[in-house]
Design a protein around this motif. Structure first.
Motif, short mmCIF file in Angstrom:
data_model
loop_
_atom_site.label_atom_id
_atom_site.label_comp_id
_atom_site.label_asym_id
_atom_site.label_seq_id
_atom_site.Cartn_x
_atom_site.Cartn_y
_atom_site.Cartn_z
N PRO A 165 -9.83 -6.49 3.96
CA PRO A 165 -10.18 -5.94 2.65
C PRO A 165 -10.60 -4.47 2.73
N GLY A 166 -10.05 -3.69 1.84
CA GLY A 166 -10.38 -2.27 1.78
C GLY A 166 -9.45 -1.38 2.57
N GLN A 167 -8.68 -1.96 3.50
CA GLN A 167 -7.73 -1.17 4.26
C GLN A 167 -6.58 -0.73 3.35
N PRO A 168 -5.94 0.42 3.64
CA PRO A 168 -4.83 0.87 2.79
C PRO A 168 -3.73 -0.18 2.63
N TRP B 21 -4.05 -3.42 2.74
CA TRP B 21 -4.56 -4.45 1.84
C TRP B 21 -4.38 -4.02 0.38
N GLN B 22 -4.73 -2.78 0.12
CA GLN B 22 -4.63 -2.27 -1.25
C GLN B 22 -3.17 -2.29 -1.73
N GLU B 23 -2.25 -1.92 -0.85
CA GLU B 23 -0.84 -1.90 -1.23
C GLU B 23 -0.30 -3.31 -1.44
N VAL C 70 -2.05 -5.99 -2.41
CA VAL C 70 -2.60 -6.49 -3.67
C VAL C 70 -1.87 -5.86 -4.85
N ALA C 71 -1.54 -4.58 -4.73
CA ALA C 71 -0.80 -3.91 -5.80
C ALA C 71 0.60 -4.50 -5.95
N PRO D 250 -3.41 -9.31 -7.92
CA PRO D 250 -4.78 -9.56 -7.46
C PRO D 250 -5.02 -11.01 -7.02
N ALA E 20 -5.45 -12.28 -3.26
CA ALA E 20 -6.72 -12.21 -2.52
C ALA E 20 -7.68 -13.25 -3.09
N GLY F 127 -12.19 -11.37 -1.28
CA GLY F 127 -11.34 -10.20 -1.08
C GLY F 127 -10.30 -10.37 0.01
#
Length: 199
Positions: A41-44, A46-48, A50-51, A55, A58, A62
């Motif tokens: 969670p919070g890593q780049p 991970w963000q990509e 989830v995008a 959502p 996760a 998270g």
């Protein structure tokens, strides 16, 4: 420093063989572990992810719902390519950094475990490749023991090259059909050969 890649089919013993090399003094980096690291969670990455997958991929803490993500990507080649485009470059960067650190530390050789070694073209960045393999019957039995259905096994195997092709391309094959002692003997012979050649 000699950079050695270790690959093979699902459930064929890559982790076991890598551990044997590690116990004999060869430093090992496993890209499966790096894959988990880059999607924290919070890593780049991970963000990509989830995008790209929404959502709901996760959980409430998270963390990625790995089983759900696996179900999606192994039933949809397009989704798998999306996930791989996010994670593979980051994983490759991490194992390269680790190899460089070991080289600077004066290690003679190091090993990287890459299940999709040939699929990602990583063999071009390595000095030699070891393929870990067993029979299809043993592979299925081992994966069933993990709780996988035959349908899951078939879907995941279909996402990789056939092990026969990996064996044909590899410099060495470790056959894990027998006992652990038999597998260890193969690892010992390889190390002896490499050390003799280096000497």
């Amino acid at each position: 420093m000699e950079r050695i890649g270790l690959t093979g089919g699902l459930g064929m013993g890559k982790t076991t063989v890598a551990r044997m090399f590690h116990l004999r003094g060869v430093p090992v980096v496993d890209t499966d572990e790096l894959a988990r690291k880059v999607v924290e969670p919070g890593q780049p990455a991970w963000q990509e992810i989830v995008a790209a997958f929404g959502p709901g991929i996760a959980d409430e803490t998270g963390r990625l719902r790995r089983a759900e993500l696996g179900r999606i990507v192994f039933s949809d080649p397009g989704a798998r390519r999306t996930l791989e485009s996010i994670t593979h470059p980051r994983i490759r960067q991490l194992w390269h950094e680790q190899m460089t650190a070991w080289e600077q530390a004066g290690m003679e050789r190091a090993l990287v475990v890459i299940p999709l070694l040939y699929e990602t073209g990583a063999e071009r960045e390595l000095d030699r490749v070891v393929c870990v393999a067993c029979t299809r019957a043993s592979q299925y039995e081992r994966l069933r023991q993990r709780g996988w259905s035959d349908r899951e096994i078939e879907a995941r195997c279909a996402a990789q090259w056939p092990v026969e092709e990996k064996m044909a391309r590899a410099d060495h094959v470790v056959w894990t059909e027998g006992t652990l002692l038999a597998t260890e003997a193969q690892v010992d012979r390889l190390l002896e050969r490499w050390c003799r050649k280096a000497g």
